[in-house]
Design a protein around this motif. Structure first.
Motif, PDB file in Angstrom:
ATOM      1  N   GLY A 121       0.812  -1.212   0.000  1.00 15.07           N
ATOM      2  CA  GLY A 121       0.000   0.000   0.000  1.00 15.07           C
ATOM      3  C   GLY A 121       0.845   1.261   0.000  1.00 15.07           C
ATOM      4  N   LEU A 122       1.950   1.249   0.758  1.00 14.90           N
ATOM      5  CA  LEU A 122       2.844   2.409   0.771  1.00 14.90           C
ATOM      6  C   LEU A 122       3.416   2.664  -0.620  1.00 14.90           C
ATOM      7  CD1 LEU A 122       4.404   4.604   2.274  1.00 14.90           C
ATOM      8  CD2 LEU A 122       6.167   2.893   2.791  1.00 14.90           C
ATOM      9  N   GLY A 123       3.860   1.603  -1.281  1.00 12.31           N
ATOM     10  CA  GLY A 123       4.384   1.762  -2.636  1.00 12.31           C
ATOM     11  C   GLY A 123       3.330   2.273  -3.605  1.00 12.31           C
ATOM     12  N   LEU A 124       2.094   1.778  -3.458  1.00  8.08           N
ATOM     13  CA  LEU A 124       1.022   2.192  -4.363  1.00  8.08           C
ATOM     14  C   LEU A 124       0.700   3.675  -4.205  1.00  8.08           C
ATOM     15  CD1 LEU A 124      -1.190   1.397  -6.420  1.00  8.08           C
ATOM     16  CD2 LEU A 124      -2.688   0.920  -4.469  1.00  8.08           C
ATOM     17  N   VAL A 125       0.547   4.135  -2.967  1.00  8.70           N
ATOM     18  CA  VAL A 125       0.197   5.550  -2.778  1.00  8.70           C
ATOM     19  C   VAL A 125       1.372   6.455  -3.157  1.00  8.70           C
ATOM     20  CG1 VAL A 125      -1.536   5.059  -1.020  1.00  8.70           C
ATOM     21  CG2 VAL A 125       0.815   5.493  -0.308  1.00  8.70           C
ATOM     22  N   TRP A 126       2.611   5.996  -2.919  1.00  6.12           N
ATOM     23  CA  TRP A 126       3.774   6.776  -3.351  1.00  6.12           C
ATOM     24  C   TRP A 126       3.754   6.946  -4.880  1.00  6.12           C
ATOM     25  CZ3 TRP A 126       7.770   8.839  -0.306  1.00  6.12           C
ATOM     26  CH2 TRP A 126       8.857   9.366  -1.015  1.00  6.12           C
ATOM     27  N   LEU A 127       3.472   5.872  -5.574  1.00  5.61           N
ATOM     28  CA  LEU A 127       3.435   5.912  -7.037  1.00  5.61           C
ATOM     29  C   LEU A 127       2.302   6.803  -7.552  1.00  5.61           C
ATOM     30  CD1 LEU A 127       4.404   4.723  -9.803  1.00  5.61           C
ATOM     31  CD2 LEU A 127       2.749   2.879  -9.425  1.00  5.61           C
ATOM     32  N   CYS A 128       1.156   6.775  -6.883  1.00  8.04           N
ATOM     33  CA  CYS A 128      -0.023   7.482  -7.385  1.00  8.04           C
ATOM     34  C   CYS A 128      -0.101   8.935  -6.930  1.00  8.04           C
ATOM     35  CB  CYS A 128      -1.290   6.741  -6.951  1.00  8.04           C
ATOM     36  SG  CYS A 128      -1.493   5.109  -7.700  1.00  8.04           S
ATOM     37  N   ILE A 129       0.457   9.243  -5.761  1.00  6.87           N
ATOM     38  CA  ILE A 129       0.318  10.603  -5.235  1.00  6.87           C
ATOM     39  C   ILE A 129       1.314  11.560  -5.871  1.00  6.87           C
ATOM     40  CG2 ILE A 129       0.668  12.019  -3.177  1.00  6.87           C
ATOM     41  CD1 ILE A 129      -0.755   9.900  -1.556  1.00  6.87           C
ATOM     42  N   TRP A 130       2.601  11.197  -5.857  1.00  5.67           N
ATOM     43  CA  TRP A 130       3.612  12.129  -6.358  1.00  5.67           C
ATOM     44  C   TRP A 130       3.531  12.245  -7.884  1.00  5.67           C
ATOM     45  CZ3 TRP A 130       4.534  14.748  -2.436  1.00  5.67           C
ATOM     46  CH2 TRP A 130       4.985  14.242  -1.222  1.00  5.67           C
ATOM     47  N   ARG A 131       4.001  13.382  -8.386  1.00  8.06           N
ATOM     48  CA  ARG A 131       4.041  13.617  -9.825  1.00  8.06           C
ATOM     49  C   ARG A 131       5.460  13.720 -10.354  1.00  8.06           C
ATOM     50  NH1 ARG A 131      -0.801  18.172 -10.327  1.00  8.06           N
ATOM     51  NH2 ARG A 131      -2.539  16.687 -10.363  1.00  8.06           N
ATOM     52  N   HIS A 187       9.643  12.682 -10.762  1.00  5.61           N
ATOM     53  CA  HIS A 187      10.267  11.447 -11.231  1.00  5.61           C
ATOM     54  C   HIS A 187      10.456  10.427 -10.121  1.00  5.61           C
ATOM     55  CE1 HIS A 187      13.468  14.109  -9.798  1.00  5.61           C
ATOM     56  NE2 HIS A 187      14.118  13.008  -9.462  1.00  5.61           N
ATOM     57  N   TRP A 188      10.513  10.895  -8.848  1.00  6.32           N
ATOM     58  CA  TRP A 188      10.786   9.955  -7.758  1.00  6.32           C
ATOM     59  C   TRP A 188       9.579   9.067  -7.434  1.00  6.32           C
ATOM     60  CZ3 TRP A 188      11.075  12.688  -2.311  1.00  6.32           C
ATOM     61  CH2 TRP A 188       9.923  13.451  -2.115  1.00  6.32           C
ATOM     62  N   ARG A 189       8.466   9.294  -8.114  1.00  2.00           N
ATOM     63  CA  ARG A 189       7.304   8.441  -7.895  1.00  2.00           C
ATOM     64  C   ARG A 189       7.603   6.988  -8.252  1.00  2.00           C
ATOM     65  NH1 ARG A 189       2.853  10.577 -12.066  1.00  2.00           N
ATOM     66  NH2 ARG A 189       1.603   9.065 -10.914  1.00  2.00           N
ATOM     67  N   VAL A 190       8.560   6.764  -9.189  1.00  6.91           N
ATOM     68  CA  VAL A 190       8.864   5.395  -9.618  1.00  6.91           C
ATOM     69  C   VAL A 190       9.458   4.576  -8.483  1.00  6.91           C
ATOM     70  CG1 VAL A 190       9.185   6.085 -12.010  1.00  6.91           C
ATOM     71  CG2 VAL A 190      11.160   6.033 -10.473  1.00  6.91           C
ATOM     72  N   LEU A 191       9.934   5.245  -7.408  1.00 10.64           N
ATOM     73  CA  LEU A 191      10.452   4.497  -6.256  1.00 10.64           C
ATOM     74  C   LEU A 191       9.352   3.657  -5.607  1.00 10.64           C
ATOM     75  CD1 LEU A 191      12.692   7.235  -4.576  1.00 10.64           C
ATOM     76  CD2 LEU A 191      13.423   5.324  -6.012  1.00 10.64           C
ATOM     77  N   GLY A 192       8.099   3.993  -5.874  1.00  8.13           N
ATOM     78  CA  GLY A 192       7.004   3.207  -5.314  1.00  8.13           C
ATOM     79  C   GLY A 192       6.954   1.786  -5.817  1.00  8.13           C
ATOM     80  N   PHE A 193       7.545   1.535  -6.991  1.00  8.81           N
ATOM     81  CA  PHE A 193       7.541   0.165  -7.511  1.00  8.81           C
ATOM     82  C   PHE A 193       8.367  -0.780  -6.640  1.00  8.81           C
ATOM     83  CE2 PHE A 193       6.460   2.289 -11.610  1.00  8.81           C
ATOM     84  CZ  PHE A 193       5.302   1.582 -11.880  1.00  8.81           C
ATOM     85  N   ALA A 194       9.372  -0.249  -5.939  1.00  9.99           N
ATOM     86  CA  ALA A 194      10.256  -1.114  -5.136  1.00  9.99           C
ATOM     87  C   ALA A 194       9.492  -1.828  -4.022  1.00  9.99           C
ATOM     88  CB  ALA A 194      11.423  -0.300  -4.586  1.00  9.99           C
ATOM     89  N   PRO A 195       8.776  -1.116  -3.121  1.00 12.29           N
ATOM     90  CA  PRO A 195       8.021  -1.850  -2.090  1.00 12.29           C
ATOM     91  C   PRO A 195       6.895  -2.698  -2.668  1.00 12.29           C
ATOM     92  CG  PRO A 195       7.547   0.509  -1.995  1.00 12.29           C
ATOM     93  CD  PRO A 195       8.709   0.333  -2.912  1.00 12.29           C
ATOM     94  N   MET A 196       6.313  -2.276  -3.779  1.00  6.19           N
ATOM     95  CA  MET A 196       5.264  -3.092  -4.390  1.00  6.19           C
ATOM     96  C   MET A 196       5.838  -4.413  -4.892  1.00  6.19           C
ATOM     97  SD  MET A 196       3.330  -0.049  -6.499  1.00  6.19           S
ATOM     98  CE  MET A 196       2.000  -1.040  -7.142  1.00  6.19           C
ATOM     99  N   PHE A 197       6.999  -4.344  -5.518  1.00  8.01           N
ATOM    100  CA  PHE A 197       7.648  -5.562  -6.005  1.00  8.01           C
ATOM    101  C   PHE A 197       8.078  -6.449  -4.838  1.00  8.01           C
ATOM    102  CE2 PHE A 197      11.537  -7.831  -7.363  1.00  8.01           C
ATOM    103  CZ  PHE A 197      10.997  -8.583  -8.404  1.00  8.01           C
ATOM    104  N   LEU A 198       8.604  -5.830  -3.777  1.00 11.30           N
ATOM    105  CA  LEU A 198       9.007  -6.599  -2.591  1.00 11.30           C
ATOM    106  C   LEU A 198       7.821  -7.351  -2.009  1.00 11.30           C
ATOM    107  CD1 LEU A 198      11.000  -7.347  -0.302  1.00 11.30           C
ATOM    108  CD2 LEU A 198      10.341  -5.197   0.815  1.00 11.30           C
ATOM    109  N   ALA A 199       6.680  -6.665  -1.867  1.00  8.96           N
ATOM    110  CA  ALA A 199       5.491  -7.310  -1.306  1.00  8.96           C
ATOM    111  C   ALA A 199       5.045  -8.483  -2.165  1.00  8.96           C
ATOM    112  CB  ALA A 199       4.364  -6.285  -1.174  1.00  8.96           C
ATOM    113  N   LEU A 200       5.098  -8.311  -3.483  1.00  6.24           N
ATOM    114  CA  LEU A 200       4.682  -9.388  -4.380  1.00  6.24           C
ATOM    115  C   LEU A 200       5.614 -10.588  -4.271  1.00  6.24           C
ATOM    116  CD1 LEU A 200       2.440  -9.867  -6.446  1.00  6.24           C
ATOM    117  CD2 LEU A 200       3.990  -9.080  -8.229  1.00  6.24           C
TER     118      LEU A 200
END
Length: 705
Positions: A515-525, A527-540
């Motif tokens: 969830g943290l990765g998802l909201v990071w990816l969706c909230i920020w505009r 370039h650092w928004r792509v960092l949200g993929f890291a926790p999402m990938f870890l959770a998966l």
């Protein structure tokens, strides 16, 4: 705490995203509310208020760097979330049954009637239980009635019934869904089943406020509508129609419900944004079209505003008649804000809208953040709105520039995109919560969603207007045709090869990290928004690598499961404990279930060997470890000192030497269900009692003294 005037790249990025800071308010609330439920003890009652005040004071100090103030603002809102959930806990706290009671005569006022496959389930307010003191009596109890010959239950009735009662059940395994906690926040302190017919409670007049009286009227209307639907349509079509229109999912036969889940269409039965949005759209366009035909009204008055207000009223009525569940509440809040924005000419859909709806839901009922309904609905909406914001300038141009056929293709692509985004935003959460994912969900939704939107729901809405005249069949029958199409699609999708992806129970932190990765990816505009993929990938990754327990021992000492391989689990019995067994299979990635061997036979080579006195178990990943499973005291003398670990379904009243320890009936009574993982280094043990902690909804056996 001050920093130099020269802004760092991080500070510059934060400053450029200043308008998005407000979107982190619900995230801070959610984080602190969730952390409350991970505590092993009940915190100081004013902890949340203290954190809020400290965060507020530190926020008011002068800082040159925006990140510092943002940090203390986050602390303040975390404190607000903690205070909210503490207040809800204090408000919900009430007596809970500590042990089985009955059969006893129980009386109370019916507040909720839920039709089921066999009989009904009743919620009784202000119950009176024979031989139980008022201070020990729960505020509400829930009873399943399957006996015949009694009166027909109606919300608001004062009734009496002979019933067996017990405390709301704990999780079936460590980390599993906590039924008792959910019941606690519904003020339900006892559950059970009837052993006699339902009767009128003579001479008892329920004392209810005008608000409660209004809610009882709504509940009666809802129940009457459900009965009319079930009479007009055969099963399972009628049950699905009732779930869509009045929220009574218990009317859907278990077999069809499981098929719908396997097909990835369960969201159609959970009344949420799709259903409420469709109802609202129908009301809005019908009202606006009607007003547009009245030339004097259309030219002199704001008919768009009137249509929006009328649609809001219609949506509110649908909210009440459908049971006002968490997804429906969230959807109504968002819909209401959208309609207000439409009425005043502002942007209707944005992440600010989602944030406002999330805050409202958490203020009203903070505990829902731990449930799958809240997590899945908001994850899907956040993902969809973020994609909508990214495409809002392109999508209208695409629609205008295309012909009719291309628009149809564009619509199909829109449905596919919606399904893909929703699946991407919720897949790890679905796997973590339910242990499985529908492989063909995309294809099933491409057919089921349009059928629901353009055929099922319009006919269903029309049936509400025809019910007072007894003409609902004219709308429900065509509605049933559409439902039959959806059921056929579900049947094919659920039974196709490789239709399910199964995983074992994931660690409790997986949904939070994703969830943290998802909201990071969706909230920020930036370039650092792509960092949200890291926790999402870890959770998966963690979800798919999670290892199921080797042994599960039920707290009532009536069921044991032993993992033979990744494809097979052996249960001590398949004749009882169906609900617990199915729950355990989900936690162990849905392997095949077999029963223990008898007469000296073995399973899995020599993994499990049993006789009439007990079993010897060798875990697949630690085959040098011997586990003695004892059904009675006779086998203890042979296995103590030989086995590395002893699991006894009876009390051990003699010295028993086992290098890894012993688990007996007394331990199961104290700590509930055990889960064990074996490896070359030893054994890891988790229990329901230790995982839940000492909380108001989990009084332990020692509290009975």
């Amino acid at each position: 705490m001050t920093m130099p005037d020269s802004a760092t790249p991080l500070a510059a990025t934060l400053t450029s995203e200043r308008e998005r800071w407000v979107l982190w308010v619900p995230v801070a609330l959610l984080a602190r509310i969730s952390s409350y439920f991970t505590l092993p003890f009940e915190p100081w009652p004013f902890a949340g208020l203290a954190i809020t005040l400290v965060g507020l004071l530190l926020t008011l100090l002068p800082y040159r760097t925006p990140g510092v103030r943002l940090f203390f603002l986050t602390v303040m809102f975390c404190g607000v979330g903690f205070a909210l959930v503490q207040w809800e806990t204090a408000r919900s706290d009430g007596p809970i049954l500590r042990s089985e009671v009955g059969p006893r005569m129980v009386s109370g006022t019916i507040s909720i009637v839920e039709p089921r496959d066999k009989g009904v389930r009743l919620t009784l307010d202000d119950p009176v239980i024979d031989w139980l003191e008022p201070e020990e009596t729960p505020r509400r109890i829930r009873i399943t009635v399957r006996t015949h010959g009694g009166i027909e239950p109606v919300p608001g009735q004062s009734v009496r019934i002979l019933a067996m009662l017990d405390a709301p059940p704990p999780p079936t395994f460590p980390g599993g869904f906590d039924f008792a906690r959910e019941a606690f926040f519904d003020s339900i302190g006892g559950v059970g089943f009837a052993v006699g017919p339902l009767q009128h409670a003579e001479g008892v007049e329920p004392k209810v406020s005008w608000i409660r009286s209004a809610l009882l009227v709504v509940e009666r209307t809802r129940l009457a509508a459900t009965d009319q639907i079930l009479e007009a349509l055969p099963e399972p079509t009628g049950g699905v129609a009732a779930a869509l229109l009045t929220g009574h999912r218990s009317a859907v036969p278990a077999e069809q419900l499981e098929t719908i889940r396997k097909a990835g269409l369960a969201h159609l039965l959970a009344i949420s944004g799709l259903h409420l949005g469709l109802v609202t759209a129908i009301f809005f366009f019908v009202i606006r079209a009607f007003l547009a035909t009245l030339e004097p009204v259309a030219l002199r008055f704001p008919i768009k505003t009137w249509a929006a207000l009328g649609a809001m009223l219609g949506a509110f009525c649908y909210l009440l008649i459908s049971g006002a569940t968490v997804p429906t509440q969230r959807a109504f809040l968002m819909t209401a804000i959208v309609l207000i924005a439409v009425a005043i000419g502002r942007q209707a859909i944005s992440l600010r809208l989602v944030a406002l709806a999330a805050v409202a839901v958490m203020v009203i009922s903070p505990h829902v953040v731990t449930g799958a309904s809240f997590q899945l609905s908001f994850a899907a909406v956040i993902g969809l709105v973020a994609v909508y914001e990214a495409l809002k300038d392109r999508w209208p141009r695409w629609r205008v520039a295309q012909g009719p056929f291309s628009r149809l293709v564009l619509y199909v692509g829109g449905v596919a995109l919606t399904t893909i985004v929703a699946n991407f935003a919720t897949a790890p959460l679905v796997l973590a919560q339910f242990g499985r994912f529908a492989t063909y969900g995309l294809f099933a939704n491409l057919i089921a969603v349009p059928v629901t939107a353009f055929w099922i729901m319009p006919w269903g809405l029309l049936s509400f207007f025809l019910m007072p005249f007894g003409l609902e069949g004219f709308a429900l029958v065509p509605m049933g045709w559409g439902i039959d199409v959806v059921l056929i699609v579900a049947e094919h999708a659920a039974n196709a090869p490789f239709s399910q992806v199964h995983v074992s129970a994931s660690p409790a932190w997986v949904p939070a990290v994703f969830g943290l990765g998802l909201v990071w990816l969706c909230i920020w505009r930036s370039h650092w928004r792509v960092l949200g993929f890291a926790p999402m990938f870890l959770a998966l990754v963690v979800t798919f690598l999670a290892r199921p327990p080797d042994v599960l021992v039920h707290g009532d000492a009536d069921l044991i499961a032993t993992r033979i391989s990744n494809e097979e689990v052996a249960f001590s019995t398949l004749r009882r404990g169906k609900f617990v067994r199915e729950s355990w299979l989900g936690a162990m990635a849905e392997p095949d279930a077999v029963t223990w061997p008898a007469g000296g036979l073995a399973l899995g080579g020599n993994t499990l060997r049993c006789d009439s006195l007990g079993c010897i178990y060798r875990p697949p990943d630690a085959s040098d470890t011997l586990v003695g499973i004892e059904r009675g005291v006779a086998a203890l003398a042979d296995d103590c000192g030989v086995a590395d670990l002893i699991i006894s379904l009876v009390p051990i009243r003699r010295e028993c030497l086992a290098p890894m320890g012993t688990i007996d009936r007394f331990d199961l009574w104290r700590y509930g269900t055990y889960a064990l993982w074996f490896n070359a280094d030893g054994v890891r043990v988790e229990t329901v009692r230790e995982e839940r902690g000492e909380r108001p909804w989990s009084p332990g056996p020692e509290d009975d003294e």
